[in-house]
Design a protein around this motif. Sequence first.
Motif, PDB file in Angstrom:
ATOM      1  N   LEU A 203     106.013 -16.327 -17.746  1.00 21.24           N
ATOM      2  CA  LEU A 203     105.600 -15.101 -17.092  1.00 21.24           C
ATOM      3  C   LEU A 203     106.535 -14.781 -15.935  1.00 21.24           C
ATOM      4  N   GLN A 204     107.004 -13.544 -15.865  1.00 27.44           N
ATOM      5  CA  GLN A 204     107.875 -13.106 -14.778  1.00 27.44           C
ATOM      6  C   GLN A 204     107.071 -12.281 -13.770  1.00 27.44           C
ATOM      7  N   ASP A 205     107.360 -12.532 -12.481  1.00 28.34           N
ATOM      8  CA  ASP A 205     106.686 -11.815 -11.380  1.00 28.34           C
ATOM      9  C   ASP A 205     105.171 -11.887 -11.536  1.00 28.34           C
ATOM     10  N   ALA A 206     104.675 -13.100 -11.612  1.00 27.24           N
ATOM     11  CA  ALA A 206     103.249 -13.313 -11.845  1.00 27.24           C
ATOM     12  C   ALA A 206     102.459 -13.233 -10.532  1.00 27.24           C
ATOM     13  N   ARG A 207     101.275 -12.660 -10.615  1.00 27.83           N
ATOM     14  CA  ARG A 207     100.321 -12.614  -9.501  1.00 27.83           C
ATOM     15  C   ARG A 207      99.041 -13.315  -9.961  1.00 27.83           C
ATOM     16  N   ILE A 208      98.622 -14.300  -9.165  1.00 25.74           N
ATOM     17  CA  ILE A 208      97.506 -15.152  -9.562  1.00 25.74           C
ATOM     18  C   ILE A 208      96.374 -14.987  -8.551  1.00 25.74           C
ATOM     19  N   TRP A 209      95.212 -14.564  -9.059  1.00 23.42           N
ATOM     20  CA  TRP A 209      94.011 -14.473  -8.230  1.00 23.42           C
ATOM     21  C   TRP A 209      93.075 -15.617  -8.637  1.00 23.42           C
ATOM     22  N   THR A 210      92.709 -16.451  -7.658  1.00 21.16           N
ATOM     23  CA  THR A 210      91.800 -17.565  -7.897  1.00 21.16           C
ATOM     24  C   THR A 210      90.469 -17.280  -7.210  1.00 21.16           C
ATOM     25  N   PHE A 211      89.367 -17.437  -7.936  1.00 20.30           N
ATOM     26  CA  PHE A 211      88.035 -17.119  -7.427  1.00 20.30           C
ATOM     27  C   PHE A 211      87.264 -18.411  -7.147  1.00 20.30           C
ATOM     28  N   ASP A 212      86.603 -18.447  -6.011  1.00 20.45           N
ATOM     29  CA  ASP A 212      85.782 -19.585  -5.631  1.00 20.45           C
ATOM     30  C   ASP A 212      84.365 -19.347  -6.145  1.00 20.45           C
ATOM     31  N   LEU A 213      83.994 -20.075  -7.180  1.00 23.28           N
ATOM     32  CA  LEU A 213      82.675 -19.878  -7.777  1.00 23.28           C
ATOM     33  C   LEU A 213      81.552 -20.373  -6.870  1.00 23.28           C
ATOM     34  N   GLU A 214      81.874 -21.285  -5.960  1.00 26.80           N
ATOM     35  CA  GLU A 214      80.862 -21.757  -5.033  1.00 26.80           C
ATOM     36  C   GLU A 214      80.557 -20.722  -3.962  1.00 26.80           C
ATOM     37  N   ARG A 215      81.526 -19.867  -3.670  1.00 30.55           N
ATOM     38  CA  ARG A 215      81.348 -18.803  -2.675  1.00 30.55           C
ATOM     39  C   ARG A 215      81.725 -17.470  -3.305  1.00 30.55           C
ATOM     40  N   PRO A 216      80.871 -16.869  -4.086  1.00 29.38           N
ATOM     41  CA  PRO A 216      81.211 -15.625  -4.785  1.00 29.38           C
ATOM     42  C   PRO A 216      81.495 -14.462  -3.852  1.00 29.38           C
ATOM     43  N   GLU A 217      81.015 -14.530  -2.597  1.00 32.40           N
ATOM     44  CA  GLU A 217      81.267 -13.439  -1.659  1.00 32.40           C
ATOM     45  C   GLU A 217      82.654 -13.524  -1.045  1.00 32.40           C
ATOM     46  N   ALA A 218      83.334 -14.661  -1.192  1.00 32.96           N
ATOM     47  CA  ALA A 218      84.652 -14.845  -0.584  1.00 32.96           C
ATOM     48  C   ALA A 218      85.705 -14.064  -1.364  1.00 32.96           C
ATOM     49  N   ALA A 219      86.726 -13.603  -0.623  1.00 27.81           N
ATOM     50  CA  ALA A 219      87.825 -12.881  -1.260  1.00 27.81           C
ATOM     51  C   ALA A 219      88.653 -13.832  -2.116  1.00 27.81           C
ATOM     52  N   PRO A 220      89.161 -13.369  -3.240  1.00 29.14           N
ATOM     53  CA  PRO A 220      89.979 -14.259  -4.082  1.00 29.14           C
ATOM     54  C   PRO A 220      91.302 -14.602  -3.403  1.00 29.14           C
ATOM     55  N   LYS A 221      91.807 -15.756  -3.718  1.00 29.05           N
ATOM     56  CA  LYS A 221      93.079 -16.220  -3.167  1.00 29.05           C
ATOM     57  C   LYS A 221      94.215 -15.689  -4.047  1.00 29.05           C
ATOM     58  N   LEU A 222      95.181 -15.024  -3.418  1.00 25.55           N
ATOM     59  CA  LEU A 222      96.297 -14.424  -4.142  1.00 25.55           C
ATOM     60  C   LEU A 222      97.555 -15.257  -3.965  1.00 25.55           C
ATOM     61  N   GLU A 223      98.243 -15.507  -5.074  1.00 24.63           N
ATOM     62  CA  GLU A 223      99.504 -16.236  -5.049  1.00 24.63           C
ATOM     63  C   GLU A 223     100.509 -15.500  -5.934  1.00 24.63           C
ATOM     64  N   LYS A 224     101.715 -15.294  -5.409  1.00 25.24           N
ATOM     65  CA  LYS A 224     102.775 -14.620  -6.160  1.00 25.24           C
ATOM     66  C   LYS A 224     103.845 -15.634  -6.542  1.00 25.24           C
ATOM     67  N   VAL A 225     104.176 -15.636  -7.827  1.00 24.19           N
ATOM     68  CA  VAL A 225     105.140 -16.603  -8.363  1.00 24.19           C
ATOM     69  C   VAL A 225     106.220 -15.836  -9.127  1.00 24.19           C
ATOM     70  N   PRO A 226     107.516 -16.052  -8.807  1.00 29.93           N
ATOM     71  CA  PRO A 226     108.579 -15.334  -9.533  1.00 29.93           C
ATOM     72  C   PRO A 226     108.587 -15.634 -11.029  1.00 29.93           C
ATOM     73  N   GLU A 227     108.315 -16.889 -11.379  1.00 22.73           N
ATOM     74  CA  GLU A 227     108.265 -17.273 -12.795  1.00 22.73           C
ATOM     75  C   GLU A 227     107.240 -18.367 -12.975  1.00 22.73           C
ATOM     76  N   LEU A 228     106.441 -18.232 -14.011  1.00 17.60           N
ATOM     77  CA  LEU A 228     105.373 -19.189 -14.269  1.00 17.60           C
ATOM     78  C   LEU A 228     105.340 -19.510 -15.753  1.00 17.60           C
ATOM     79  N   THR A 229     105.342 -20.805 -16.063  1.00 14.44           N
ATOM     80  CA  THR A 229     105.184 -21.244 -17.449  1.00 14.44           C
ATOM     81  C   THR A 229     103.710 -21.497 -17.695  1.00 14.44           C
ATOM     82  N   TYR A 230     103.161 -20.734 -18.626  1.00 16.34           N
ATOM     83  CA  TYR A 230     101.728 -20.799 -18.907  1.00 16.34           C
ATOM     84  C   TYR A 230     101.520 -21.472 -20.251  1.00 16.34           C
TER      85      TYR A 230
END
Length: 295
Positions: A203-230
């Motif tokens: 994946l090129q120019d990937a943006r990753i949003w991670t959600f905390d299931l223990e705290r559903p009201e919390a904002a997701p954590k955003l991470e930007k990666v130039p290249e990601l092997t999925y």
Amino acid sequence: MRILTRHLLARFLVYLFSILGVILAAMLVISLLLDFDDVLDPDRGFLWTLVKLALQIPAQSLRTVLPIAALAAALACFGLSARWLEITAMKAGGISPVRAAAPVLVAALGLSGLSFLLDQTVSVEAARALNRHLNGGQEDRVTLGRGSFWYHRGDNVYNIQESDPERGTLGGVSIYERNPAGRLVRTIEAESATVADGRRWRLQDARIWTFDLERPEAAPKLEKVPELTYGLGGQKDLRLLDASAAALSLRDLRKYIQARKRQGGDVDRFRSLEQQRVTEPFTLFLFVLLAIPLG
């Protein structure tokens, strides 16, 4: 005149289907020899290869071979008529060769229409069946919705804007990872991706949003990666070959173009593909129209 019409029409159709059968049989034998490694493969074998080649005929070969067979049949039909002085006899009897060729042209036009219908129905379904056959007989299918392609496998949902199976590239990739309960755990979006080996995407120019299931009201954590092997895990050969505008029927292709246009995307390439899908079957009529005076 009716006898002459039936004579020329029958000759043209006999030559057409005879030449078509010979060409398809030759292509089948040549393809079988080229794919002989699959025949010797213990996981595939002769029957698997034969099914693949049989599906390739309506999915890929027929739309190319049919106009060529019609061209050769028209050349043979009217070439023999000229060689055997049948054209001279027509003129001597006051029958115009153009009038005698009219039923053949009507038949060619009808065959063009039939080719168009087959291209939108049988060819599309055969192409999808071929992709499922190549992917190990998976029943999962790519679906079209809101101008993009969707694929559900396991707990994950994949969404892509377009695919180029020949180059092994994907455009506008979104991956929605869920837990067994169906709750969203992570979302990955990328402008483009390259299929590495069917089990991995780069994946090129990937943006990753991670959600905390223990705290559903919390904002997701955003991470930007130039290249990601999925890694696709144990999912076999997930290349989304069906996720291509070329594999759509004309009606679905038009819906796809309209949706992409509403989203502000470039649709010129898809418009060209739409025009090609409309006009390509009628090359059969054009070839016959050119072959008659040459014959």
